[in-house]
Write an enzyme that holds these catalytic residues in place. Structure first.
Site, PDB file in Angstrom:
ATOM      1  N   LYS A  30      26.838  -1.178 -20.456  1.00  0.00           N
ATOM      2  CA  LYS A  30      27.762  -1.701 -19.447  1.00  0.00           C
ATOM      3  C   LYS A  30      29.148  -1.194 -19.769  1.00  0.00           C
ATOM      4  CE  LYS A  30      28.772  -5.934 -16.892  1.00  0.00           C
ATOM      5  NZ  LYS A  30      28.322  -7.312 -16.639  1.00  0.00           N
TER       6      LYS A  30
ATOM      7  N   ASP B 130      29.260 -16.876 -12.485  1.00  0.00           N
ATOM      8  CA  ASP B 130      28.960 -15.942 -11.402  1.00  0.00           C
ATOM      9  C   ASP B 130      27.455 -15.946 -11.116  1.00  0.00           C
ATOM     10  OD1 ASP B 130      29.275 -13.974  -9.457  1.00  0.00           O
ATOM     11  OD2 ASP B 130      29.384 -12.318 -10.900  1.00  0.00           O
TER      12      ASP B 130
ATOM     13  N   ALA C 139      32.416  -3.049 -13.310  1.00  0.00           N
ATOM     14  CA  ALA C 139      31.617  -2.437 -14.366  1.00  0.00           C
ATOM     15  C   ALA C 139      30.581  -1.477 -13.811  1.00  0.00           C
ATOM     16  CB  ALA C 139      30.924  -3.527 -15.182  1.00  0.00           C
TER      17      ALA C 139
ATOM     18  N   GLN D 274      26.769  -0.019  -9.753  1.00  0.00           N
ATOM     19  CA  GLN D 274      28.222  -0.025  -9.894  1.00  0.00           C
ATOM     20  C   GLN D 274      28.790  -1.258  -9.232  1.00  0.00           C
ATOM     21  OE1 GLN D 274      28.280   3.955  -8.195  1.00  0.00           O
ATOM     22  NE2 GLN D 274      29.480   3.146  -6.497  1.00  0.00           N
ATOM     23  N   GLY D 275      29.328  -2.135 -10.037  1.00  0.00           N
ATOM     24  CA  GLY D 275      29.974  -3.328  -9.500  1.00  0.00           C
ATOM     25  C   GLY D 275      31.450  -3.060  -9.326  1.00  0.00           C
ATOM     26  N   ALA D 276      32.192  -4.108  -9.008  1.00  0.00           N
ATOM     27  CA  ALA D 276      33.628  -3.955  -8.804  1.00  0.00           C
ATOM     28  C   ALA D 276      34.328  -3.611 -10.127  1.00  0.00           C
ATOM     29  CB  ALA D 276      34.210  -5.230  -8.217  1.00  0.00           C
TER      30      ALA D 276
ATOM     31  N   LEU E 264      26.788   0.055 -14.736  1.00  0.00           N
ATOM     32  CA  LEU E 264      25.666  -0.278 -15.582  1.00  0.00           C
ATOM     33  C   LEU E 264      24.753   0.942 -15.662  1.00  0.00           C
ATOM     34  CD1 LEU E 264      22.767  -1.533 -16.285  1.00  0.00           C
ATOM     35  CD2 LEU E 264      24.697  -2.920 -17.056  1.00  0.00           C
TER      36      LEU E 264
END
Ligand SMILES: Nc1ncnc2c1ncn2[C@@H]1O[C@H](COP(=O)(O)OP(=O)(O)OP(=O)(O)O)[C@@H](O)[C@H]1O
Ligand SMILES: [Mg+2]
Lengths: 291, 204
Positions: free
Chosen positions: A48, A167, A31, A27-29, A33
């Site tokens: 995603k 990124d 998205a 878990q990103g900021a 996955l």
């Protein structure tokens, strides 16, 4: 405390039907996955999902989410068409729903090929753990340089076709297992390696070597990618990676130079970019002295 | 008797069945196309010219997108069956997509897809109707059979891939590790790129 435990938002249709349900991988900021499968359960894929952000204005939110998903998918399709190693895009949904599903919210998703392997970050962390115990530090360093070389080459190719990643970190570079790699061995995440297998470096070393020397470098996470052929943009892209690498893998900073070396050798214009990188570094340093 | 394969695609509701049939040596394509043009409601099928289909995955990805768009109230064409044909397209022109992927009077190998949401539509009811109306030989919907009919050149042209520079470039890049990109690799690679282009169609 329990009130603050993160629970991922429910996946939108059609994934409410998915059997077995998709597994959350990261878990990103922005998205989430998941690992799931494409049209048959034997065909693994990554999902995603970008949920809508309740604090944003719904119209703006929908537009931003859509933009992110589409620009990521477009970049990936273009790169794959050009023969670069990125996960293939299998499906995209970023339009608001009407009818029965209209209330699913402003989020959207992309399905892409699953990369059986691990991130460069996890691999380097595992190397660090092993390096201490295996007694063959120089051999491992050489193998890491080998990997860095391949990373430099692929980044140069990406820039050559006018894609700026935006990124670059070692979490956004994946290393695909070689075909002969039995599944599941290097599948785990960084923590798994050091702790569960801390029997001896002798055992993990051949597995690491396989990934370091033969693993295929796959670029991921193009949500912030842009299109540019400017040396400045390319140099900043490399600078971002250099900084991220330095803070995540300080023990391997020397080996990182191999990325730049390979980059410089991979195309005619690359040396100019590396020169430009020196300017970018200087500016970066000044900025951090002031701010 | 027609050979109908009933598939359930992942993520779609289990109540929704996808029926697929493949025919070779079809001799009445003109009649069949006419039924679609007339809007004959007995012919709610996706009739697809098999020569422009690369693999089962290629077709099924279009089915998946069409059904998902249909579920989300986003059909751009008449119904889910015409939407399957449209979902194969790399661009947003519906009429062109029918001419490119749909049945034509010249069609000899034919793929038929029927989506059933209604339990009264079964493999055997479809089979009966198709046997009575399609003049041709039903064969199994399999990877091997599909690839027998694929006109690779045509597919490459439609999706604007595999033109010389691309293939050459890819070979150069692929040969980095000493691997020669063979026919099989090329086809897998083509499929992945095609699915990407289909996924992006109409997304603006
Ligand atoms: N195609 C894939 N196959 C396998 N694993 C993947 C794939 N794509 C992403 N991952 C895993 O999921 C993680 C998150 O994916 P990604 O970087 O695309 O999303 P993100 O939320 O933007 O990440 P970040 O928080 O780093 O910005 C990756 O670091 C990788 O471990
Ligand atoms: Mg990431």
């Amino acid at each position: 405390m329990s009130a603050s435990v993160f629970s991922p938002p429910h996946l939108p249709p059609p994934f409410v039907n998915t059997v077995p349900p998709p597994t959350l991988i990261s878990q990103g900021a922005e998205a989430l996955l998941y690992r799931t499968h494409f049209l048959q359960s034997t065909h693994p894929c990554a999902l995603k999902y970008r949920p809508s952000k309740p604090y944003r204005h719904p119209t703006l939110d929908a537009r931003l989410t859509k933009h992110r998903i589409l620009s990521e998918a477009r970049t990936m399709v273009r790169m794959r068409k050009e023969g670069l190693k990125v996960p293939g895009v299998l499906g995209v949904d970023c339009e608001p729903a009407h009818g029965d599903n209209a209330r699913k919210g402003g989020g959207g998703w992309m399905m892409m090929e699953w990369v059986e392997g691990q991130t460069a970050k996890d691999l380097l962390v595992a190397v660090k753990e092993t390096r201490k115990s295996c007694g063959r530090e120089e051999v491992l360093r050489e193998q890491v340089r080998n990997l860095m070389h391949r990373i430099g080459t692929i980044l140069c190719k990406m820039h050559e076709i006018g894609v700026i990643h935006g990124d670059l970190t070692t979490s956004n570079l994946m290393i695909r297992h070689g075909a002969q790699q039995p599944h599941g061995i290097t599948d785990g995440h960084a923590e798994g390696h050091g702790r569960a297998n801390n029997t001896s470096g002798i055992e993990t070393e051949p597995i690491l070597r396989e990934a370091l020397v033969n693993g295929e470098v796959v670029l991921i996470d193009f949500g912030l990618a842009t299109s540019s052929i400017q040396d400045e943009d390319k140099a900043v892209d490399l600078y971002v990676l250099e900084r991220a690498f330095g803070s995540t893998h300080p023990e391997a900073e020397d080996e990182f130079n191999e990325v730049l070396k390979a980059y410089g050798e991979s195309s005619r214009g690359a040396r100019v970019v590396l020169k430009r990188l020196e300017d970018v570094r200087l500016r970066g340093r000044k900025k951090s002295m002031i701010g | 008797m027609a050979l109908i394969q009933t598939l359930s695609l992942a993520h779609l509701p289990p109540s929704l069945a996808v029926h697929v049939a493949l025919y070779q040596e079809v001799t009445n394509a003109s009649f069949l196309q006419q039924q679609l043009l007339l809007g004959n409601s007995d012919f709610e099928y996706a009739f697809i010219d098999a020569s422009v289909i690369l693999s089962p995955n290629h077709l099924l990805a279009a089915v998946f997108r069409a059904v998902n768009d249909s579920d989300n109230g986003r059909l751009k064409s008449r119904n889910v069956h015409s939407e399957i044909v449209f979902a194969l397209s790399p661009n947003n022109n519906i009429a062109t997509s029918f001419r490119t992927f749909g049945i034509l009077p010249t069609t000899r190998s034919l793929l038929v897809v029927k989506i059933s949401t209604n339990p009264s539509i079964t493999a055997s009811s479809i089979s009966q109707h198709l046997s009575a109306t399609i003049e041709g030989t039903a064969i199994e919907f399999s990877k091997d059979n599909i690839s027998k009919f694929t006109d690779i050149k045509k597919v490459k042209k439609i999706y604007k891939i595999g033109n010389k520079t691309d293939v050459q470039e890819r070979k150069n890049r692929g040969s980095e590790k000493g691997t020669v990109v063979g026919e099989l690799d090329d086809k897998k690679e083509m499929e992945v790129v095609i699915l990407g282009m289909m996924a992006l169609r109409g997304q603006t």
